[in-house]
Design a protein around this motif. Sequence first.
Motif, PDB file in Angstrom:
ATOM      1  N   UNK A  47       0.986  -1.152   0.012  1.00 43.43           N
ATOM      2  CA  UNK A  47      -0.221   0.038   0.216  1.00 43.43           C
ATOM      3  C   UNK A  47       0.951   1.220   0.118  1.00 43.43           C
ATOM      4  N   UNK A  48       0.338   2.605  -0.136  1.00 42.43           N
ATOM      5  CA  UNK A  48       1.075   3.814  -0.096  1.00 42.43           C
ATOM      6  C   UNK A  48       0.708   4.585   1.159  1.00 42.43           C
ATOM      7  N   UNK A  49       1.572   5.277   1.290  1.00 47.58           N
ATOM      8  CA  UNK A  49       1.181   6.482   2.428  1.00 47.58           C
ATOM      9  C   UNK A  49       1.692   7.815   1.935  1.00 47.58           C
ATOM     10  N   UNK A  50       1.030   8.827   2.397  1.00 50.23           N
ATOM     11  CA  UNK A  50       1.687  10.230   1.979  1.00 50.23           C
ATOM     12  C   UNK A  50       2.970  10.425   2.272  1.00 50.23           C
ATOM     13  N   UNK A  51       3.823  11.127   1.608  1.00 49.12           N
ATOM     14  CA  UNK A  51       5.201  11.426   1.907  1.00 49.12           C
ATOM     15  C   UNK A  51       5.306  12.146   3.415  1.00 49.12           C
ATOM     16  N   UNK A  52       4.300  12.834   3.666  1.00 51.59           N
ATOM     17  CA  UNK A  52       4.531  13.850   4.926  1.00 51.59           C
ATOM     18  C   UNK A  52       4.494  12.743   6.234  1.00 51.59           C
ATOM     19  N   UNK A  54       6.387  10.034   6.342  1.00 53.16           N
ATOM     20  CA  UNK A  54       7.639   9.072   5.956  1.00 53.16           C
ATOM     21  C   UNK A  54       8.648   9.328   7.166  1.00 53.16           C
ATOM     22  N   UNK A  55       8.781  10.551   7.692  1.00 53.03           N
ATOM     23  CA  UNK A  55       9.648  10.677   8.840  1.00 53.03           C
ATOM     24  C   UNK A  55       9.259   9.777  10.083  1.00 53.03           C
ATOM     25  N   UNK A  56       8.138  10.008  10.570  1.00 52.84           N
ATOM     26  CA  UNK A  56       7.312   9.288  11.588  1.00 52.84           C
ATOM     27  C   UNK A  56       7.450   7.757  11.585  1.00 52.84           C
ATOM     28  N   UNK A  57       7.130   7.293  10.124  1.00 58.29           N
ATOM     29  CA  UNK A  57       7.168   5.877   9.776  1.00 58.29           C
ATOM     30  C   UNK A  57       8.584   5.572   9.858  1.00 58.29           C
ATOM     31  N   UNK A  58       9.635   6.267   9.564  1.00 56.58           N
ATOM     32  CA  UNK A  58      10.922   5.498   9.616  1.00 56.58           C
ATOM     33  C   UNK A  58      11.464   5.410  11.114  1.00 56.58           C
ATOM     34  N   UNK A  59      11.201   6.361  11.791  1.00 57.63           N
ATOM     35  CA  UNK A  59      11.675   6.557  13.229  1.00 57.63           C
ATOM     36  C   UNK A  59      10.863   5.077  14.019  1.00 57.63           C
TER      37      UNK A  59
END
Length: 218
Positions: A47-52, A54-59
């Motif tokens: 699935x896809x997520x908004x790029x905004x 990304x930071x929280x997801x990577x952390x």
Amino acid sequence: MARGFGDIVAPIAGRTGAVAVYPGSLVQPSGPPLVGITRIDPINVSFTLPERELGALQAAFATGPVTVTAHFDPPGQPALEGRLSFIDNSVDSASGTIRVKASFANPDGRLWPGMFVKVSLSPRTLGGALTVPAQAVQTGPEQKFLYAIGEDGKVKAVPVRVLLVQDGIALVEGAGVVAGMRVVLEGAQNLRPDSEVKEGGNETGNEPGQAKKKKDKS
């Protein structure tokens, strides 16, 4: 001919699809596949997520497992929980989204290759966060603010910082923001600090909770 040359061993465990050849068919290394094998358990959901996000997801991904929940149609069926397993190495510039994958244990085959499911995940948890309807957040020349309604019915501008906006709800923080504070939802463009307002009711035809500027009587 040695039997070993006549046996074909599947490289993975899974479920076979339709067989593309039959007895007597000519098969060659460069020809079409004899049969397709799809792994069912475990299975990946893409699935896809908004790029905004990304930071929280990577952390969250770097600190431990990130739970992803798959929801089935029709509603009412038990959801299935999996774990985030992959974050793509680039953002799709056309859509502003990033592709991710989650892995699910699927022993009963509830998830099937090619099917569509709704997924949800919470890459971060903000304790004690305060939320307001997104339409209550106003944009000033220097910062965002809320029009808070005091006990005397007058409004004041309360500066806020917007942490997140999702599904019409804004997550905000600010020194003057407290739980239970009444805020203006509509008509804010007509207000100034210390303007007197009243909540819209049935007698005015407004929806409950709307705030309108109160006209001074002369």
